[in-house]
Design a protein around this motif. Structure first.
Motif, mmCIF file in Angstrom:
data_model
loop_
_atom_site.group_PDB
_atom_site.id
_atom_site.type_symbol
_atom_site.label_atom_id
_atom_site.label_comp_id
_atom_site.label_asym_id
_atom_site.label_seq_id
_atom_site.Cartn_x
_atom_site.Cartn_y
_atom_site.Cartn_z
ATOM 1 N N THR A 2 13.202 4.078 16.653
ATOM 2 C CA THR A 2 13.670 5.332 16.320
ATOM 3 C C THR A 2 13.450 6.488 16.954
ATOM 4 O O THR A 2 12.062 6.762 17.231
ATOM 5 N N CYS A 3 14.357 7.141 17.621
ATOM 6 C CA CYS A 3 14.168 8.307 18.544
ATOM 7 C C CYS A 3 15.187 9.286 18.286
ATOM 8 O O CYS A 3 16.174 9.080 17.571
ATOM 9 N N GLU A 4 14.463 10.622 18.432
ATOM 10 C CA GLU A 4 15.482 11.665 18.576
ATOM 11 C C GLU A 4 16.903 11.271 19.527
ATOM 12 O O GLU A 4 16.630 10.644 20.505
ATOM 13 N N ALA A 5 18.067 11.667 19.284
ATOM 14 C CA ALA A 5 19.212 11.306 20.041
ATOM 15 C C ALA A 5 18.997 11.625 21.449
ATOM 16 O O ALA A 5 20.052 11.393 22.264
ATOM 17 N N GLY A 6 18.295 12.875 21.842
ATOM 18 C CA GLY A 6 18.392 13.350 23.200
ATOM 19 C C GLY A 6 17.500 12.416 24.205
ATOM 20 O O GLY A 6 17.417 12.536 25.310
ATOM 21 N N ALA A 7 16.755 11.387 23.542
ATOM 22 C CA ALA A 7 15.934 10.655 24.489
ATOM 23 C C ALA A 7 16.815 9.751 25.308
ATOM 24 O O ALA A 7 18.015 9.471 24.930
ATOM 25 N N THR A 8 16.366 9.393 26.574
ATOM 26 C CA THR A 8 17.277 8.724 27.590
ATOM 27 C C THR A 8 16.557 7.239 27.554
ATOM 28 O O THR A 8 15.652 6.914 27.240
ATOM 29 N N LEU A 9 17.666 6.629 28.078
ATOM 30 C CA LEU A 9 16.947 5.109 28.266
ATOM 31 C C LEU A 9 16.133 5.033 29.293
ATOM 32 O O LEU A 9 14.906 4.225 29.190
ATOM 33 N N ASP A 10 16.186 5.797 30.275
ATOM 34 C CA ASP A 10 14.897 6.019 31.316
ATOM 35 C C ASP A 10 13.641 6.292 30.677
ATOM 36 O O ASP A 10 12.742 5.693 31.041
ATOM 37 N N GLU A 11 13.659 7.114 29.755
ATOM 38 C CA GLU A 11 12.407 7.617 29.059
ATOM 39 C C GLU A 11 11.895 6.355 28.011
ATOM 40 O O GLU A 11 10.524 6.257 28.107
ATOM 41 N N ILE A 12 12.974 5.665 27.573
ATOM 42 C CA ILE A 12 12.351 4.489 26.681
ATOM 43 C C ILE A 12 11.824 3.362 27.678
ATOM 44 O O ILE A 12 11.010 2.991 27.351
ATOM 45 N N ILE A 13 12.644 3.221 28.919
ATOM 46 C CA ILE A 13 12.118 1.924 29.744
ATOM 47 C C ILE A 13 10.742 2.467 30.164
ATOM 48 O O ILE A 13 9.845 1.468 30.290
ATOM 49 N N ARG A 14 10.514 3.762 30.486
ATOM 50 C CA ARG A 14 9.125 4.076 31.310
ATOM 51 C C ARG A 14 8.059 3.655 30.241
ATOM 52 O O ARG A 14 6.942 3.554 30.653
ATOM 53 N N VAL A 15 8.327 3.991 28.927
ATOM 54 C CA VAL A 15 7.413 3.741 27.961
ATOM 55 C C VAL A 15 7.176 2.381 27.540
ATOM 56 O O VAL A 15 6.164 1.665 27.337
ATOM 57 N N PHE A 16 8.362 1.472 27.234
ATOM 58 C CA PHE A 16 8.222 0.128 26.601
ATOM 59 C C PHE A 16 8.294 -0.836 27.483
ATOM 60 O O PHE A 16 8.064 -2.113 27.057
ATOM 61 N N ALA A 17 8.891 -0.586 28.654
ATOM 62 C CA ALA A 17 9.012 -2.004 29.605
ATOM 63 C C ALA A 17 7.725 -2.593 29.861
ATOM 64 O O ALA A 17 7.647 -3.811 29.755
ATOM 65 N N SER A 18 6.622 -1.906 30.246
ATOM 66 C CA SER A 18 5.343 -2.267 30.503
ATOM 67 C C SER A 18 4.601 -3.039 29.129
ATOM 68 O O SER A 18 3.587 -3.612 29.432
ATOM 69 N N ARG A 19 5.201 -2.823 28.034
ATOM 70 C CA ARG A 19 4.902 -3.448 26.942
ATOM 71 C C ARG A 19 5.570 -4.587 26.370
ATOM 72 O O ARG A 19 5.485 -5.040 25.476
ATOM 73 N N GLY A 20 6.631 -4.649 27.362
ATOM 74 C CA GLY A 20 7.425 -6.005 27.070
ATOM 75 C C GLY A 20 8.638 -5.931 26.396
ATOM 76 O O GLY A 20 9.222 -6.942 25.704
ATOM 77 N N TRP A 21 9.286 -4.706 26.339
ATOM 78 C CA TRP A 21 10.410 -4.354 25.455
ATOM 79 C C TRP A 21 11.384 -3.694 26.436
ATOM 80 O O TRP A 21 11.057 -2.743 27.199
#
Ligand SMILES: Cc1cc2nc3c(=O)[nH]c(=O)nc-3n(C[C@H](O)[C@H](O)[C@H](O)COP(=O)(O)OP(=O)(O)OC[C@H]3O[C@@H](n4cnc5c(N)ncnc54)[C@H](O)[C@@H]3O)c2cc1C
Length: 451
Positions: A81-100
């Motif tokens: 769950t994120c605020e709606a101004g979060a970008t896919l880029d920001e999500i990928i940068r945090v979560f891709a290395s954790r396997g998501w």
């Protein structure tokens, strides 16, 4: 509390139109809740829609980019769950290395969750995964009367569905809960298939969709005669650990960096004459036909993001992206007729992307439907608008429709004929925004307003 509005001239990604707007930068929900100005308002994400989707001339724009916090993540289910101004880029940068990884990825990662909902975006896996709505559990939205409602498939369902493709016209989406996908690596096994003409290309697309989760074709729209419709189909599937060569296996969840390349200023529009387009198509053709290989997600999903501000390459007059879909039945012939009209038009197309969609998800204004979708970039010229009117008619006659997230010139009557469910959508608008507070330049152009 929002007190100060800044005057800014805003455009879409195509650098058109130029709209003077009064802009606020909310940083938290509380600032918006008691904000009830008399005039019309609209939320805006990263401005990656192509034209007047996120502009509101002489009225208020709420730029949501500072409301981009992550609120919660469930490692068991992948629900974020994120605020709606979060970008896919920001999500990928945090979560891709954790396997998501996000489930639905468009051709750029610089889009916000609010923007992704508002255009119900799609990616190269539409035939398998559907559009963005399929990755959303629920969102919260601020209505014009100050209420914040939660909308999901079981709670305020009409509001939920009407927001996918709803172009921000029902309220300000504050938070979005999406489902991320578990990944083993951040790589893809990619294959390029060269098609010598349109028949070969359409046949290749049909058979590829049965074997590959991702598929998209680049068409050389300057090719004529026996080469008419030639291009490269790029297909792929997620790479498993065992698919990676030894050097990549050391860091299978590698994330990308920030691009250092930028188009520093608007290039003169003559740089986009027929010759350069033909050269570009050749380069793309050669680059994409390189056979089978392993591709990192940045190159696989977001090749255009490698050059910042590439939209300036079209010059100050700007450009449009004309994207339509035609139903599967009769679709191949429709694509042939429309591509033929384009090659003969004298309006030089730039990038051309062809893909097959799976079934649409049923949101009233959502774009995808089962059939073939074609996206063409055109630099703006004096005759472009008249030409797109002709294309609109061909698309409508074929039972198809235009993607509103990219459209620049559609008129009200043609829009309403292409999207008969606009009536159902307007009922929802009357229910949740009876005074028509949320509006945009696009909404006024195509009649998504209530009197
Ligand atoms: C290079 C490139 C490639 C692209 N590829 C694809 C693709 O493959 N598939 C695809 O579907 N699209 C694609 N797009 C289009 C893009 O995905 C959409 O236009 C997306 O909506 C842009 O998101 P944004 O955050 O920039 O929103 P904006 O462009 O700023 O706004 C888009 C709409 O969202 C609304 N909105 C934004 N935030 C909120 C909010 N918080 N609450 C309510 N409404 C809101 C705005 O009012 C507006 O109507 C591409 C665009 C570019 C530039």
């Amino acid at each position: 509390m929002i007190e100060k509005l800044a005057e800014e001239t805003l455009s879409g990604w195509g650098n058109i139109p130029k709209s003077p707007c009064n802009v606020a930068y909310p940083t938290q929900e509380g600032e918006l809740i008691n904000y009830h100005p008399e005039e019309s308002m609209l939320a805006r994400g990263k401005g990656r829609s192509y034209a007047d989707q996120a502009t509101n001339s002489d009225h208020i724009i709420l730029k949501m980019e500072r409301m981009n916090h992550f609120l919660s993540f469930d490692e068991e289910t992948g629900l974020l769950t994120c605020e709606a101004g979060a970008t896919l880029d920001e999500i990928i940068r945090v979560f891709a290395s954790r396997g998501w990884f996000p489930m639905i990825n468009p051709g750029t990662k610089f889009v916000t969750l609010g923007g992704a909902v508002a255009n119900d975006i799609h990616g190269k896996a539409h035939h398998v995964d559907g559009s963005f709505v399929n990755s959303v559990e629920y969102f919260t939205i601020l209505l014009s009367d100050g209420r914040i409602l939660k909308a999901s498939r079981t709670e305020n369902e009409d509001l939920f569905w009407a927001n996918f493709g709803g172009l921000g016209l029902l309220g300000v989406i504050l938070t979005v809960c999406i489902r991320l996908r578990k990944i083993e690596t951040t790589y893809f096994v990619q294959k390029s298939i060269v098609a010598k003409n349109l028949d070969e290309m359409l046949a290749a697309i049909d058979s590829a969709d049965e074997q590959y989760n991702y598929s998209v074709a680049w068409i050389d729209s300057l090719a004529t005669g026996k080469n008419f419709g030639k291009g490269v189909l790029v297909v792929g599937n997620e790479a498993k650990l065992e698919d990676l060569p030894a050097n990549l296996r050391k860091n299978p969840l590698k994330t990308g960096g920030v691009s250092k390349l930028t188009v520093p200023f608007y290039l003169p529009s003559f740089t986009l004459n027929k010759l350069t387009v033909s050269m570009l198509n050749k380069v793309l053709y050669i680059k994409q036909k390189g056979g089978t290989g392993i591709s990192h997600y940045d190159g696989f999903f977001f090749p255009l993001d490698m050059i910042n501000e590439w939209n300036r390459g079209y010059g100050k007059k700007g450009f449009i992206q004309y994207q339509f879909v035609v139903p599967e039945e009769g679709g191949k012939e429709s694509i042939r007729l429309i591509l033929d009209a384009i090659t003969k038009s004298g309006c030089v197309p730039f990038l051309n992307v062809l893909k097959k969609f799976g079934e649409g998800q049923g949101a009233p204004l959502s774009f995808p439907m089962k059939g073939y979708t074609f996206a063409i970039d055109f630099p703006v010229t004096d005759r472009l608008k008249d030409f797109t009117k002709k294309l609109d008619k061909m698309v409508l006659d074929a039972g198809g429709r235009i993607y509103l997230g990219k459209d620049a010139y559609l008129d009200e009557a043609t829009f309403k004929a292409m999207y008969p469910q606009h009536k159902e959508w307007l009922e929802v608008k009357r229910k949740y925004d009876p005074k028509g507070v949320y509006s945009s330049d696009l909404a006024r152009r195509i009649g998504l307003t209530i009197q």
